[in-house]
Scaffold this active site. Structure first.
Site, PDB file in Angstrom:
ATOM      1  N   TYR A  23       0.815  -1.214   0.000  1.00 47.39           N
ATOM      2  CA  TYR A  23       0.000   0.000   0.000  1.00 47.39           C
ATOM      3  C   TYR A  23       0.847   1.261   0.000  1.00 47.39           C
ATOM      4  O   TYR A  23       0.410   2.293  -0.524  1.00 47.39           O
ATOM      5  CB  TYR A  23      -0.988  -0.009   1.166  1.00 47.39           C
ATOM      6  CG  TYR A  23      -2.215  -0.801   0.830  1.00 47.39           C
ATOM      7  CD1 TYR A  23      -3.256  -0.239   0.100  1.00 47.39           C
ATOM      8  CD2 TYR A  23      -2.311  -2.145   1.180  1.00 47.39           C
ATOM      9  CE1 TYR A  23      -4.368  -0.974  -0.254  1.00 47.39           C
ATOM     10  CE2 TYR A  23      -3.432  -2.893   0.834  1.00 47.39           C
ATOM     11  CZ  TYR A  23      -4.451  -2.297   0.113  1.00 47.39           C
ATOM     12  OH  TYR A  23      -5.548  -3.036  -0.258  1.00 47.39           O
ATOM     13  N   HIS A  28     -14.977   3.832  -1.247  1.00 43.96           N
ATOM     14  CA  HIS A  28     -14.016   2.834  -0.780  1.00 43.96           C
ATOM     15  C   HIS A  28     -12.860   3.439  -0.003  1.00 43.96           C
ATOM     16  O   HIS A  28     -11.804   2.828   0.116  1.00 43.96           O
ATOM     17  CB  HIS A  28     -13.493   2.020  -1.974  1.00 43.96           C
ATOM     18  CG  HIS A  28     -14.535   1.143  -2.593  1.00 43.96           C
ATOM     19  ND1 HIS A  28     -14.392   0.562  -3.835  1.00 43.96           N
ATOM     20  CD2 HIS A  28     -15.746   0.738  -2.135  1.00 43.96           C
ATOM     21  CE1 HIS A  28     -15.465  -0.149  -4.113  1.00 43.96           C
ATOM     22  NE2 HIS A  28     -16.303  -0.055  -3.097  1.00 43.96           N
ATOM     23  N   CYS A  62      -5.080   3.803  12.444  1.00 44.42           N
ATOM     24  CA  CYS A  62      -4.617   2.603  13.136  1.00 44.42           C
ATOM     25  C   CYS A  62      -5.620   1.477  12.964  1.00 44.42           C
ATOM     26  O   CYS A  62      -6.817   1.698  12.769  1.00 44.42           O
ATOM     27  CB  CYS A  62      -4.316   2.884  14.603  1.00 44.42           C
ATOM     28  SG  CYS A  62      -5.756   3.038  15.685  1.00 44.42           S
ATOM     29  N   GLY A  85     -15.743   4.042 -16.506  1.00 44.46           N
ATOM     30  CA  GLY A  85     -14.583   3.234 -16.156  1.00 44.46           C
ATOM     31  C   GLY A  85     -14.800   2.282 -14.998  1.00 44.46           C
ATOM     32  O   GLY A  85     -13.879   2.056 -14.212  1.00 44.46           O
ATOM     33  N   PRO A 120     -14.388   1.134 -22.275  1.00 41.41           N
ATOM     34  CA  PRO A 120     -13.875   0.542 -23.514  1.00 41.41           C
ATOM     35  C   PRO A 120     -14.368  -0.871 -23.779  1.00 41.41           C
ATOM     36  O   PRO A 120     -14.283  -1.358 -24.902  1.00 41.41           O
ATOM     37  CB  PRO A 120     -12.348   0.574 -23.321  1.00 41.41           C
ATOM     38  CG  PRO A 120     -12.158   0.559 -21.841  1.00 41.41           C
ATOM     39  CD  PRO A 120     -13.320   1.320 -21.273  1.00 41.41           C
TER      40      PRO A 120
END
Length: 218
Positions: free
Chosen positions: A57, A109, A117, A185, A212
């Site tokens: 991350y 999200h 923490c 997208g 797409p």
């Protein structure tokens, strides 16, 4: 769109692709074709191997900080002047909508701009991660919360975790009140976020998909 007064723009990782942020499900370059989400994107994975998950991350955090909003982001900002209300509802955690200048963005999200923490959710100043991320290692020990000693984790929603209730409810309110919805997208595969778009379809709200490839929404 000329007849719409309120517009919701629902975006997924494909929105960020041209800014250099990898998508998740692209067949060739998606993150989940190269990495196992069960080993990197769950609370259990963090508990099993916190140094590996935290290092991954940090890499993503560094990548998104280098990315710049492309013309599509700026186009959405320009569209704000054409509607009484334009709200971005995004599954992305890169913060590019805010950096482009969007006035109203709901991050379903979470965000890589925030860290907290693991045990108590105490906030952690992400600017302090710069020195750690410069190492580029595949295993990095997470710093500890100064208030409770719990390891620091990214402020994103992992698999198996609920979406932030206030963000999800705010998004539902916007979708129910909009006159049109742009889906940009997104694979429309990740729930409960995808339910928002299907809710618009079921209520007869015009939904315009920009992608797409075909998706279940198509």
């Amino acid at each position: 769109l000329r007849e719409a007064r309120s517009l919701v723009v629902f975006t997924g990782s494909g929105m960020s692709q041209e800014s250099g942020v990898p998508t998740f499900r692209d067949a060739e370059s998606g993150l989940w074709t190269r990495f196992d989400p069960a080993e990197l994107a769950t609370p259990e994975a963090f508990c099993r191997n916190p140094t590996r998950v935290f290092a991954w991350y940090l890499w993503r955090w560094r990548t998104t900080r280098l990315a710049q909003p492309h013309a599509g982001y700026r186009a959405l900002v320009d569209l704000e002047d054409r509607f009484e209300r334009l709200t971005v509802v995004t599954q992305n955690v890169d913060g590019l909508h805010w950096r482009a200048g969007s006035d109203r963005a709901i991050e379903l999200h979470g965000s890589l701009e925030t860290f907290r923490c693991f045990d108590a959710g105490h906030p952690y100043d992400a600017s302090r991660l710069q020195e750690l991320s410069a190492r580029g290692a595949t295993d990095i020990e997470p710093p500890r919360c100064e208030r409770c000693g719990s390891p620091i984790r990214p402020g994103v929603v992992w698999f198996g975790e609920p979406l932030p209730w206030d963000q999800l409810e705010a998004a539902r309110v916007e979708v129910e009140a909009c006159d049109a919805l742009l889906a940009v997208g997104t694979s429309a595969l990740v729930y409960p976020a995808a339910d928002l778009v299907w809710g618009a379809v079921n209520r007869g709200i015009p939904v315009i998909e920009i992608n797409p490839e075909a998706t279940p929404l198509s």
